[in-house]
Scaffold this motif. Sequence first.
Motif, PDB file in Angstrom:
ATOM      1  N   LEU A  33    -110.442   4.261 -68.274  1.00  0.00           N
ATOM      2  CA  LEU A  33    -109.970   4.782 -67.247  1.00  0.00           C
ATOM      3  C   LEU A  33    -108.394   4.849 -67.441  1.00  0.00           C
ATOM      4  O   LEU A  33    -107.736   3.973 -67.567  1.00  0.00           O
ATOM      5  N   LEU A  34    -107.958   6.241 -67.377  1.00  0.00           N
ATOM      6  CA  LEU A  34    -106.573   6.477 -67.389  1.00  0.00           C
ATOM      7  C   LEU A  34    -106.471   7.223 -66.159  1.00  0.00           C
ATOM      8  O   LEU A  34    -107.073   8.090 -65.699  1.00  0.00           O
ATOM      9  N   ALA A  35    -105.241   6.943 -65.273  1.00  0.00           N
ATOM     10  CA  ALA A  35    -104.961   7.408 -64.058  1.00  0.00           C
ATOM     11  C   ALA A  35    -103.495   8.413 -63.995  1.00  0.00           C
ATOM     12  O   ALA A  35    -102.721   7.969 -64.662  1.00  0.00           O
ATOM     13  N   ARG A  36    -103.498   9.134 -63.127  1.00  0.00           N
ATOM     14  CA  ARG A  36    -102.240  10.006 -62.894  1.00  0.00           C
ATOM     15  C   ARG A  36    -101.441   9.547 -61.438  1.00  0.00           C
ATOM     16  O   ARG A  36    -102.448   9.632 -60.506  1.00  0.00           O
ATOM     17  N   ASN A  37    -100.529   8.892 -61.280  1.00  0.00           N
ATOM     18  CA  ASN A  37     -99.696   8.481 -60.237  1.00  0.00           C
ATOM     19  C   ASN A  37     -99.491   9.647 -59.489  1.00  0.00           C
ATOM     20  O   ASN A  37     -98.844  10.646 -59.906  1.00  0.00           O
ATOM     21  N   ALA A  38     -99.722   9.555 -58.127  1.00  0.00           N
ATOM     22  CA  ALA A  38     -99.417  10.717 -57.429  1.00  0.00           C
ATOM     23  C   ALA A  38     -98.032  10.920 -57.241  1.00  0.00           C
ATOM     24  O   ALA A  38     -97.483  12.273 -56.923  1.00  0.00           O
ATOM     25  N   GLY A  42    -103.462 -10.986 -59.855  1.00  0.00           N
ATOM     26  CA  GLY A  42    -102.859  -9.906 -59.572  1.00  0.00           C
ATOM     27  C   GLY A  42    -103.534  -8.503 -60.027  1.00  0.00           C
ATOM     28  O   GLY A  42    -103.568  -7.571 -59.299  1.00  0.00           O
ATOM     29  N   LEU A  43    -103.914  -8.751 -61.292  1.00  0.00           N
ATOM     30  CA  LEU A  43    -104.294  -7.460 -61.886  1.00  0.00           C
ATOM     31  C   LEU A  43    -105.688  -7.166 -61.411  1.00  0.00           C
ATOM     32  O   LEU A  43    -106.157  -6.050 -60.990  1.00  0.00           O
ATOM     33  N   ARG A  44    -106.637  -8.235 -61.065  1.00  0.00           N
ATOM     34  CA  ARG A  44    -107.886  -8.038 -60.368  1.00  0.00           C
ATOM     35  C   ARG A  44    -107.578  -7.639 -59.236  1.00  0.00           C
ATOM     36  O   ARG A  44    -108.563  -6.406 -58.666  1.00  0.00           O
ATOM     37  N   ARG A  45    -106.514  -7.771 -58.111  1.00  0.00           N
ATOM     38  CA  ARG A  45    -106.367  -7.304 -57.159  1.00  0.00           C
ATOM     39  C   ARG A  45    -106.008  -5.545 -57.319  1.00  0.00           C
ATOM     40  O   ARG A  45    -106.387  -4.657 -56.506  1.00  0.00           O
ATOM     41  N   GLU A  46    -104.853  -5.332 -57.931  1.00  0.00           N
ATOM     42  CA  GLU A  46    -104.563  -4.102 -58.469  1.00  0.00           C
ATOM     43  C   GLU A  46    -105.531  -3.147 -58.799  1.00  0.00           C
ATOM     44  O   GLU A  46    -105.666  -2.035 -58.248  1.00  0.00           O
ATOM     45  N   ILE A  47    -106.460  -3.445 -59.895  1.00  0.00           N
ATOM     46  CA  ILE A  47    -107.659  -2.744 -59.924  1.00  0.00           C
ATOM     47  C   ILE A  47    -108.499  -2.382 -58.887  1.00  0.00           C
ATOM     48  O   ILE A  47    -109.017  -1.061 -58.840  1.00  0.00           O
ATOM     49  N   ALA A  48    -108.840  -3.581 -58.033  1.00  0.00           N
ATOM     50  CA  ALA A  48    -109.748  -3.118 -56.776  1.00  0.00           C
ATOM     51  C   ALA A  48    -109.017  -2.073 -55.842  1.00  0.00           C
ATOM     52  O   ALA A  48    -109.614  -1.284 -55.179  1.00  0.00           O
ATOM     53  N   GLU A  49    -107.754  -2.746 -55.585  1.00  0.00           N
ATOM     54  CA  GLU A  49    -106.845  -1.721 -54.823  1.00  0.00           C
ATOM     55  C   GLU A  49    -106.848  -0.092 -55.289  1.00  0.00           C
ATOM     56  O   GLU A  49    -107.000   0.639 -54.435  1.00  0.00           O
ATOM     57  N   GLU A  50    -106.839   0.018 -56.489  1.00  0.00           N
ATOM     58  CA  GLU A  50    -106.445   1.470 -57.027  1.00  0.00           C
ATOM     59  C   GLU A  50    -107.676   2.143 -57.339  1.00  0.00           C
ATOM     60  O   GLU A  50    -107.502   3.547 -57.568  1.00  0.00           O
ATOM     61  N   THR A  51    -108.622   1.615 -57.797  1.00  0.00           N
ATOM     62  CA  THR A  51    -109.772   2.098 -58.292  1.00  0.00           C
ATOM     63  C   THR A  51    -111.129   1.607 -57.668  1.00  0.00           C
ATOM     64  O   THR A  51    -112.162   2.535 -57.964  1.00  0.00           O
ATOM     65  N   LEU A  55    -112.858  -0.636 -58.737  1.00  0.00           N
ATOM     66  CA  LEU A  55    -113.645  -1.218 -59.688  1.00  0.00           C
ATOM     67  C   LEU A  55    -113.742  -2.843 -59.724  1.00  0.00           C
ATOM     68  O   LEU A  55    -112.891  -3.388 -59.213  1.00  0.00           O
ATOM     69  N   ARG A  56    -114.816  -3.357 -60.106  1.00  0.00           N
ATOM     70  CA  ARG A  56    -115.009  -4.956 -60.051  1.00  0.00           C
ATOM     71  C   ARG A  56    -114.801  -5.370 -61.518  1.00  0.00           C
ATOM     72  O   ARG A  56    -115.257  -4.595 -62.555  1.00  0.00           O
ATOM     73  N   VAL A  57    -113.854  -6.186 -61.712  1.00  0.00           N
ATOM     74  CA  VAL A  57    -113.589  -6.884 -63.104  1.00  0.00           C
ATOM     75  C   VAL A  57    -114.464  -7.799 -63.391  1.00  0.00           C
ATOM     76  O   VAL A  57    -114.776  -8.921 -62.599  1.00  0.00           O
ATOM     77  N   ASP A  58    -115.135  -7.761 -64.717  1.00  0.00           N
ATOM     78  CA  ASP A  58    -115.843  -8.655 -65.228  1.00  0.00           C
ATOM     79  C   ASP A  58    -115.157  -9.594 -66.095  1.00  0.00           C
ATOM     80  O   ASP A  58    -115.521 -10.905 -66.255  1.00  0.00           O
ATOM     81  N   ALA A  59    -114.414  -9.102 -66.827  1.00  0.00           N
ATOM     82  CA  ALA A  59    -113.390  -9.949 -67.641  1.00  0.00           C
ATOM     83  C   ALA A  59    -112.137  -9.367 -68.070  1.00  0.00           C
ATOM     84  O   ALA A  59    -111.938  -8.316 -67.986  1.00  0.00           O
ATOM     85  N   ARG A 106    -116.539  -2.411 -63.827  1.00  0.00           N
ATOM     86  CA  ARG A 106    -117.801  -1.664 -63.495  1.00  0.00           C
ATOM     87  C   ARG A 106    -117.574  -1.189 -61.895  1.00  0.00           C
ATOM     88  O   ARG A 106    -116.857  -1.956 -61.329  1.00  0.00           O
ATOM     89  N   GLY A 107    -118.375  -0.238 -61.876  1.00  0.00           N
ATOM     90  CA  GLY A 107    -118.548   0.162 -60.268  1.00  0.00           C
ATOM     91  C   GLY A 107    -118.174   1.550 -60.172  1.00  0.00           C
ATOM     92  O   GLY A 107    -117.753   2.378 -61.063  1.00  0.00           O
ATOM     93  N   GLU A 108    -118.349   2.058 -59.011  1.00  0.00           N
ATOM     94  CA  GLU A 108    -117.894   3.512 -58.510  1.00  0.00           C
ATOM     95  C   GLU A 108    -116.379   3.690 -58.591  1.00  0.00           C
ATOM     96  O   GLU A 108    -115.644   2.732 -58.008  1.00  0.00           O
ATOM     97  N   ILE A 109    -115.885   4.559 -59.199  1.00  0.00           N
ATOM     98  CA  ILE A 109    -114.451   4.633 -59.041  1.00  0.00           C
ATOM     99  C   ILE A 109    -113.982   5.479 -57.882  1.00  0.00           C
ATOM    100  O   ILE A 109    -114.412   6.508 -57.727  1.00  0.00           O
ATOM    101  N   THR A 110    -113.165   4.845 -56.937  1.00  0.00           N
ATOM    102  CA  THR A 110    -112.532   5.413 -55.834  1.00  0.00           C
ATOM    103  C   THR A 110    -110.958   5.347 -55.691  1.00  0.00           C
ATOM    104  O   THR A 110    -110.765   4.026 -55.687  1.00  0.00           O
ATOM    105  N   LEU A 111    -110.357   6.368 -55.964  1.00  0.00           N
ATOM    106  CA  LEU A 111    -108.822   6.122 -56.114  1.00  0.00           C
ATOM    107  C   LEU A 111    -108.181   5.840 -54.617  1.00  0.00           C
ATOM    108  O   LEU A 111    -108.528   6.506 -53.838  1.00  0.00           O
ATOM    109  N   SER A 112    -107.102   4.993 -54.755  1.00  0.00           N
ATOM    110  CA  SER A 112    -106.407   4.928 -53.754  1.00  0.00           C
ATOM    111  C   SER A 112    -105.360   6.006 -53.556  1.00  0.00           C
ATOM    112  O   SER A 112    -105.472   6.660 -54.487  1.00  0.00           O
TER     113      SER A 112
END
Length: 178
Positions: free
Chosen positions: A64-69, A92-101, A103-107, A131-137
């Motif tokens: 997954l690559l994203a474009r910052n608004a 912090g990275l688990r939180r950022e990934i969850a907040e921005e996408t 997604l749930r982090v497995d590892a 994994r999971g459904e991608i919903t962008l912040s």
Amino acid sequence: MDTPDASYRYCPQCAAALAWLAREEDGGPKTRLRCPQCEFTHWNNPTPVLAAVIECVDREGQVLLARNAAWPGRFFGLITGFMEAGETPEEGLRREIAEETSLRVDALNLLGVWDFQRKNQLIVAYHAQARGEITLSPELAEYKLIAPEKLRCWPQGTGQALATWLRSKGITPQWMES
């Protein structure tokens, strides 16, 4: 000397104008932004930034690559963010990934640490299996899912982390024109 941004023109302790002044430090004389009144020093240490090469394990391992608004143009990069006080880089990275996408982090596995002097940052990068459904912040405008062998790395910042991850998978990184 570097020009300080507007937030560092005045001393946060006494409100005097800051100036570039040399003082003796452990390693010898060092010029830093200092207060001539109360001796306050603005250290200007690099800010740690967390970055993730997100491998979507439920999408055939696409990345997954994203474009910052806020970014001009259509550059897509890694998910990044700042650590909060009281959290580990992994938290912090688990939180950022969850907040921005969403997604749930497995590892998470550390890829390495890189300096990004242009932004006065230190990048701490991980490979995240998620994994999971991608919903962008609202911070992100859009995303792409790309097969690892089709990824192109950028020479600065987090592009080195992406190249390191590709090499770990036996893929020779391809580079964008700079």
